[in-house]
Every structure is written in structure tokens, then in C-alpha cells.
Design an enzyme around this catalytic site. Structure first.
Site, short mmCIF file in Angstrom:
data_model
loop_
_atom_site.label_atom_id
_atom_site.label_comp_id
_atom_site.label_asym_id
_atom_site.label_seq_id
_atom_site.Cartn_x
_atom_site.Cartn_y
_atom_site.Cartn_z
CG HIS A 65 -1.95 -1.10 1.19
ND1 HIS A 65 -3.14 -1.05 0.50
CD2 HIS A 65 -1.92 -2.33 1.77
CE1 HIS A 65 -3.81 -2.19 0.67
NE2 HIS A 65 -3.08 -2.98 1.43
CG ASN A 138 -7.64 -4.72 0.30
OD1 ASN A 138 -6.95 -3.75 0.60
ND2 ASN A 138 -7.21 -5.96 0.42
CE1 TYR A 348 -2.93 -2.94 7.54
CE2 TYR A 348 -2.51 -5.25 8.03
CZ TYR A 348 -2.97 -4.28 7.17
OH TYR A 348 -3.44 -4.64 5.94
#
Length: 492
Positions: A65, A138, A348
Site C-alpha cells: 500500500h 480493500n 500492522y
């Protein structure tokens, strides 16, 4: 003052040039030298500071990303779902919550064309009264794999060849030939949806299964879906080449220009819910991220609308330093045992600490807008002003207390410690159903994309046979067409 703009800053305060420490700079054009043609002097602090700052402008690129664009706006509740969740920002119709949204491509580098065939990220940060909620999804409702153990290898396969730095189909098809659960995702990626026209004409999905909990403690599994009010539009191959050749940042520019012109992008939020007591009634595992929930059985329920009505003020501060994590939830929304979600919860935040530092949640774009209190302090790049004397808990000198307890899903964990796959894999039914739902011309384009990928000269006969076998199990006609066009017999 805009809360995103923190003093001191030469961009907003001083009418003349200064160093970072505030000293006036009377000449920002010439270096300090011995005579007009002499050596540079190390005592030219402004030159050293200027070059040193420039040398450190780039931070580590996101491993996925990396290419993205952000915008700000609000989320407004339009339908009451308080019977499903006690989340404060969803408490009643009419409630508005400020948000920042980041759209992105997944695999390719920062600055790569936005017309490449690639999933798109759709991440929303809600600044609620009970802390931030990050819905990190997404544009496709499913994913390639269901177990996070495979995630690093999957990304390595999709990324460019480490020897040549070229993305190659043979590497991708080799890896996923070991993972038939990826077929459903490929019915999205190799479909016309694989190249969105821009971010405004793109759906979004939370992808993973979360849990909603109401005030009584009743839990429901939930899937989140974003539907653009301006419809879904995509680019076919020739269109993508034309658009990307003219402007490799076309989607970023479209988003920015649309908001600047007052043409605010809007999405409707819908949810699907399942009572955990009923999860065994389906021929798939509701916590399997490679599956969709059939809308004829589990209909979409409207929740609210997302409106992006303000462009970001600074790309670096509000896009590059913007950080999301699926672990960041609020009371009334919780995780599920979705295997991929469980690994994302750790990964993350870990990558953000590597990329931005341990205090990344103090950055203005990431910090909550509500009051917050804990003893997490110091560390690299800590810029929060603190003057308290008590940095431990509990203390009779500090009245801070535990927050009121909020409901979380009750869970009884039993079973053997083992590494295993889920029982209901059912890898081929949903990909076949999706293919058969398309018009003939759309099916033909899908087949052509697969023929092109499987025609890579380094794709072996064995790998081609495996893929034809997989597609034959999803839909017999797909396997037959691929076998005929590639002159390969399926290997079952």
C-alpha cells in the site's frame, strides 16, 4: 488554528527565514566559503542543517500500500443499528464523526502508475468520542489467503523479482498454484474490476469478519461494505494504457480535483451480520476471508454515509505518516477468530512502529481527538507535552481510574495446540458462481487475462495443468477453454 498544524513552524509564524532552532537566516541562497571561489566552511550551520534535513526526508516506504492518496470528511449514521452494537459513533441516526480515508494500490511502489492491475486499499479512520476506529480494507471483499502465516511469502511472490526487480507472472502463478483458496480473489483481480477507473468509482470492503456487541452483550459477526453513490467504473486494458500513459497519478488527481471543485465523493456503508450460534449452517466458514457471504441469505443492511469534503493540507503529514491498524477498535466493535485478522492485529502496528517510530500514534493524523490518558511515554520522537509527576498506576496521588467496563464477546477457548487448516475449505464453489454470473463478453475478457498470464514462457507445463485443473473444478467450461487455448490437459 487547524489542529493538524503544530507550532513552531516557519510556514505559519515567521515572516522571514530561520533555522530549525529559530535563528534568523539572512542568506538562503549562498553557502559560507573562503572567498567567492573558496572552500565551504563546516561552521555554516544553516547549510549543514539544510542538507542534513534533506538527506533524511524519506522514511521507509510501506511494504504494501505504498502508493496512496488521502482525503478528509465525515461519516453520518443514517439507520439505527443500536440493537446490534453499543459503539458510541453508531448510537443514532444523524450522528456525525470526522474521518480521514486513504486509498491505495497494494503491491507497487510509491509513485507507480495508478492504472496497474492490483487490489486497491480502502482504509477509514474514524475519530470517535471513544477513541479511534480503523476500518482497514480493500476494494475487493475477499483475499488471496486465509492464514497470515502465508502473508510474507504471498507479498514476496507478488512483488518484483528480487534479481531483476520486475513483476513476473511465473512467480505469482507458481506461488498461488499451492493455494487454491486464491481462486475467488482472482475472479475479482482478473475481472474488469481489477483496474478501477479512479478511487471515487470504487467499492470498499472491510474484508475480514469483525464482531458487533450490543449493550446486553449479544454478539454478531459482521462484514462491512462501502458502495459509491456515483457507481462503479473500471478501465479495460486499452483504456488503462491510455490513461496511465497520460498521467500516472490520475486517481490521486481525480480525487483531489473533485473535492476542490465541490464534487464530494460519497459512499454508503452497509453491513451483513451472522449470529455466531448459526455459523455452522453454511457450506463455508464465515470467518474464512476467501469467502463472501451470500446477499440473498444475508442481505445488506444500511448503516450510514461517508462524505469526503476536504483535501489534506500536507501529503507527507496526512498520507505518508497516516497509519492504520485493524487492532484499533472501539467499544461495541471487536475482532473475530478470522485467522488473517488475528495476524493483521499484530503486523500492522508493528510495521508502523518500524516505519514511523514507537510514538506514531502521537502524530496529528493518527492521534485521537478525544481525551486520552496512559503511562506510555518517552521513546524516540516523543513530542507530547507532559508535566505530571505520577507515571505509574495505581497511585493515591493521581485520581485516574479504570474506565467503565464495556461488553466484549464471551469466548470459551478449547482444543489442541496444532497447526492446521480449516474444515470447510470449499475453494471452488464461489469462484464458479461468480464467473457464471457474468455476461459472455465479461467472461471472455477474464479468460483472455488468464491465457495471457499462463502464457508466460517461464510458467511450466505442470503449473499450467494445475491452474486448468483448479478452474475446471470451479467451472468446467473455464477449464476447457483454458486447456484449448493453451493446448494443455488439466492435471487432476
Amino acid at each position: 488554528m487547524d489542529p493538524y498544524k503544530h507550532r513552531p513552524s516557519s510556514a505559519f509564524n515567521s515572516p522571514f527565514w530561520t533555522t530549525n532552532s529559530g535563528a534568523p537566516v539572512w542568506n538562503n541562497n549562498s553557502s559560507l566559503t573562503v572567498g567567492p571561489r573558496g572552500q565551504y566552511l563546516l561552521e555554516d550551520y544553516h547549510l549543514v542543517e539544510k542538507l542534513a534535513n534533506f538527506d533524511r526526508e524519506r522514511i521507509p516506504e510501506r511494504v504494501v500500500h505504498a502508493r496512496g492518496a488521502s482525503a478528509k470528511g465525515f461519516f453520518e449514521v443514517t439507520h439505527d443499528i443500536s440493537h446490534l452494537t453499543c459503539a458510541d459513533f453508531l448510537r443514532a441516526p444523524g450522528v456525525q464523526t470526522p474521518v480521514i480515508v486513504r486509498f491505495s494500490t497494494v503491491i507497487h511502489e510509491r509513485g507507480s502508475p495508478e492504472t496497474l492491475r492490483d487490489p486497491r486499499g480502502f482504509a477509514v479512520k474514524f475519530y470517535t468520542r471513544e477513541g479511534n476506529f480503523d476500518l482497514v480494507g480493500n476494494n475487493f471483499p475477499v483475499f488471496f489467503i486465509r492464514d497470515g502465516m502465508k502473508f510474507p511469502d504471498m507479498v514476496h511472490a507478488l512483488k518484483p523479482n528480487p534479481k531483476s526487480h520486475i513483476q513476473e507472472n511465473w512467480r505469482i502463478l507458481d506461488f498461488f498454484s499451492h493455494h487454491p483458496e486464491s481462486l475467488h480473489m482472482f475472479t475479482f483481480l482478473f475481472d474488469d474490476l481489477g483496474v478501477p477507473q479512479d478511487y471515487r468509482h470504487m467499492e470498499g470492503s472491510g474484508v475480514n469478519t469483525y464482531t458487533l456487541i450490543n449493550k446486553a452483550g449479544k454478539a454478531h459477526y459482521v462484514k462491512f461494505h462501502w458502495k459509491p453513490t456515483c457507481g462503479v467504473k473500471c478501465l479495460l486494458e486499452d483504456e488503462a494504457i491510455k490513461v496511465g500513459g497520460a498521467n500516472h497519478s490520475h486517481a490521486t488527481q481525480d480525487l483531489y480535483d473533485s473535492i476542490a471543485a465541490g464534487n464530494y465523493p460519497e459512499w454508503k456503508l452497509f453491513i451483513q451480520t451472522i449470529d455466531p450460534d448459526h455459523e455452522d449452517k453454511f457450506d463455508f466458514d464465515p470467518l474464512d476471508v476467501t469467502k463472501t457471504w451470500p446477499e440473498d441469505i444475508l442481505p445488506l443492511q444500511p448503516v450510514g454515509r461517508l462524505v469526503l469534503n476536504k483535501n489534506i493540507d500536507n501529503f507527507f503529514a496526512e498520507n505518508e505518516q497516516l497509519a492504520f491498524c485493524p487492532a484499533i477498535v472501539v467499544p461495541g466493535i471487536y475482532y473475530s477468530d478470522d485467522k488473517l485478522l488475528q495476524t493483521r492485529i499484530f503486523s500492522y502496528s508493528d510495521t508502523q512502529r518500524h516505519r514511523l517510530g514507537p510514538n506514531y500514534l502521537q502524530l496529528p493524523a493518527n492521534a485521537p481527538k478525544c481525551a486520552h490518558h496512559n503511562n506510555h511515554h518517552e521513546g524516540f520522537m516523543n513530542f507530547m507535552h507532559r508535566d505530571e509527576e505520577i507515571n505509574y498506576f495505581p497511585s493515591r496521588y493521581d485520581p485516574v481510574r479504570h474506565a467503565e467496563m464495556f461488553p466484549i464477546p464471551p469466548a470459551v477457548c478449547t482444543g489442541r495446540r496444532e497447526k492446521c487448516i480449516i474444515e470447510k475449505e470449499n475453494n471452488f464453489k464461489q469462484p464458479g458462481e461468480r464467473y457464471r454470473s457474468w455476461a459472455a463478453d465479461r467472461q471472455e475478457r477474464f479468460i483472455c487475462r488468464w491465457v495471457d498470464a499462463l502464457s508466460d514462457p517461464r510458467v511450466t507445463h505442470e503449473i499450467r495443468s494445475i491452474w486448468i485443473s483448479y478452474w475446471s473444478q470451479a467451472d468446467k467450461s473455464v477449464g476447457q477453454k483454458l486447456a484449448s487455448l493453451l493446448n494443455v490437459r488439466p492435471s487432476i
